[in-house]
Motif scaffolding. Structure first.
Motif, PDB file in Angstrom:
ATOM      1  N   MET A   1       1.126  -1.290   0.205  1.00  0.00           N
ATOM      2  CA  MET A   1       0.256   0.356  -0.023  1.00  0.00           C
ATOM      3  C   MET A   1       0.570   1.358   0.222  1.00  0.00           C
ATOM      4  O   MET A   1       1.567   1.213   0.822  1.00  0.00           O
ATOM      5  CB  MET A   1      -0.522   0.009   1.113  1.00  0.00           C
ATOM      6  N   ILE A   2       0.230   2.275  -0.786  1.00  0.00           N
ATOM      7  CA  ILE A   2       1.738   3.304  -0.935  1.00  0.00           C
ATOM      8  C   ILE A   2       0.665   4.488  -0.188  1.00  0.00           C
ATOM      9  O   ILE A   2      -0.419   4.320   0.370  1.00  0.00           O
ATOM     10  CB  ILE A   2       1.077   4.104  -2.367  1.00  0.00           C
ATOM     11  N   GLU A  57       1.069  -4.513   5.078  1.00  0.00           N
ATOM     12  CA  GLU A  57       0.120  -5.353   5.673  1.00  0.00           C
ATOM     13  C   GLU A  57       0.101  -5.875   6.675  1.00  0.00           C
ATOM     14  O   GLU A  57       0.479  -6.429   7.419  1.00  0.00           O
ATOM     15  CB  GLU A  57      -0.750  -4.990   5.256  1.00  0.00           C
ATOM     16  N   SER A  58       0.613  -7.247   6.001  1.00  0.00           N
ATOM     17  CA  SER A  58       1.322  -8.421   6.259  1.00  0.00           C
ATOM     18  C   SER A  58       2.405  -8.567   7.361  1.00  0.00           C
ATOM     19  O   SER A  58       2.778  -9.389   8.339  1.00  0.00           O
ATOM     20  CB  SER A  58       2.070  -9.536   4.763  1.00  0.00           C
ATOM     21  N   THR A  59       3.379  -7.250   7.246  1.00  0.00           N
ATOM     22  CA  THR A  59       4.822  -7.569   8.086  1.00  0.00           C
ATOM     23  C   THR A  59       4.102  -5.963   8.807  1.00  0.00           C
ATOM     24  O   THR A  59       5.070  -5.977   9.947  1.00  0.00           O
ATOM     25  CB  THR A  59       5.852  -7.129   6.855  1.00  0.00           C
TER      26      THR A  59
END
Length: 70
Positions: A1-2, A57-59
């Motif tokens: 995501m930017i 978002e995952s990390t």
């Protein structure tokens, strides 16, 4: 995501940039450049659109990358 740099609180943005420029492997050439100068160089690239802030978002981690490396 930017993440648009302008949506980040100024103190947080400065901390993010400081962490980025102090990472191992960040190369600015042969001459020594102060932390403040490095921060301002990266900030200028964010403002000009040459660099962007990516959030995973995952990390849960942010990274600053050159826009042409996307």
């Amino acid at each position: 995501m930017i993440i648009p740099y302008a949506e980040i609180q100024p103190e947080t943005l400065t901390s993010l940039i400081e962490e980025f420029v102090s990472r191992d492997g960040t190369d600015y050439g042969e001459e020594e450049i102060s932390l403040a100068d490095k921060v301002e160089q990266v900030r200028a690239k964010l403002v000009s659109g040459e660099a962007i802030i990516l959030f995973s978002e995952s990390t849960g981690q942010c990274n600053i990358v050159s826009k042409d490396k996307l």
